[in-house]
Design an enzyme around this catalytic site. Structure first.
Site, mmCIF file in Angstrom:
data_model
loop_
_atom_site.group_PDB
_atom_site.id
_atom_site.type_symbol
_atom_site.label_atom_id
_atom_site.label_comp_id
_atom_site.label_asym_id
_atom_site.label_seq_id
_atom_site.Cartn_x
_atom_site.Cartn_y
_atom_site.Cartn_z
ATOM 1 N N ASP A 13 -6.540 -4.078 1.129
ATOM 2 C CA ASP A 13 -5.332 -3.277 1.288
ATOM 3 C C ASP A 13 -4.340 -4.126 2.076
ATOM 4 O O ASP A 13 -4.711 -5.133 2.686
ATOM 5 C CB ASP A 13 -5.686 -1.984 2.025
ATOM 6 N N ASP A 15 -0.928 -2.767 4.083
ATOM 7 C CA ASP A 15 -0.407 -2.151 5.308
ATOM 8 C C ASP A 15 -1.546 -1.591 6.151
ATOM 9 O O ASP A 15 -2.328 -0.762 5.679
ATOM 10 C CB ASP A 15 0.561 -1.015 4.959
ATOM 11 N N ASP A 180 -8.230 0.329 5.372
ATOM 12 C CA ASP A 180 -8.060 0.992 6.664
ATOM 13 C C ASP A 180 -7.932 2.500 6.541
ATOM 14 O O ASP A 180 -7.577 3.168 7.511
ATOM 15 C CB ASP A 180 -6.811 0.453 7.381
#
Length: 226
Positions: A13, A15, A180
């Site tokens: 991922d 961000d 995240d």
């Protein structure tokens, strides 16, 4: 292959995983809101809205500050203009207040040197993904970058992971997804690959430990040290 790196393909991922981007996203959102005489939103609100792509985040902010629904914002005649203004502001802000998380650059280089294929799978729109990665000299590190508008669907649909599996001829057993958020965990589960998560990102305000990942790692060094 380094015995400490049991994967041939690692997907990330963007961000909240590779780069802390929330401060400059908030700056661009509030630049846009001020441009249209709307009240600003807080950093924490922006953090909680990250995950479904920058366009959806902007819609959330406009709905909140305009005291209306996201559907109303999405279908408003003015939204296209507001979105275009946001694109200008975000392009200016990219790289100004974002930073790589600890051990990211070194770990990515070590993985590349070990022969591991590297990919980004993010819901951020492609023009923003490229700008952010370029701002931090990461664009050339990855063998494949899949943004929220690269394919007809985005996370948690597994198509992005499946694209990379097919492109690089790697099995699910030799693939790792690193993220995240619960969206990342769901994406990996839908694709049938192992998923590790980091505790410092933007899991929509929820504890990452509750997402059911295979492992919670403190930072990127776990990718190369086992």
């Amino acid at each position: 292959m380094n015995a400490r790196i049991p994967y041939d393909l690692v997907l990330f991922d963007l961000d909240g995983t590779l780069i802390e981007t929330a401060p400059e996203i908030a700056d661009a959102v509030n630049d846009t809101l001020r441009r249209f005489d709307l009240d600003p939103v807080s950093q924490q609100q922006v953090n909680n809205w990250i995950g479904h792509g920058t366009r959806e985040l902007l819609i959330q902010a406009l709905a909140f500050t305009g005291r209306t629904t996201t559907d109303a914002v999405r279908h408003a005649d003015s939204f296209r203009l507001i979105e275009a203004e946001f694109a200008v502001f975000y392009a200016r802000r990219c790289g100004t207040r974002s930073r790589l998380y600890p051990r990211v650059r070194e770990s990515l280089q070590a993985l590349r040197e070990a022969g591991v294929k590297l990919a980004v799978v993010t819901n951020k729109e492609g023009r923003y993904t490229e700008t952010v990665l370029r701002a931090h000299d990461l664009l050339e590190v990855f063998d494949r970058v899949i943004s929220g508008d690269t394919l007809p669907v985005k996370k948690p649909d597994p198509a992005g992971i499946q694209d990379c599996l097919q492109r690089f001829g790697v099995t699910r057993e030799r693939t790792l997804f690193v993220g995240d958020s619960s969206i990342d965990v769901a994406t990996a589960r839908n694709a049938g690959v192992t998923v590790w998560v980091l505790p410092y990102g933007y899991n929509m305000g929820q504890p990452i430990e509750a997402c059911g990942a295979d492992r919670v790692i403190p930072d990127f060094s776990a990718l190369t040290t086992g």
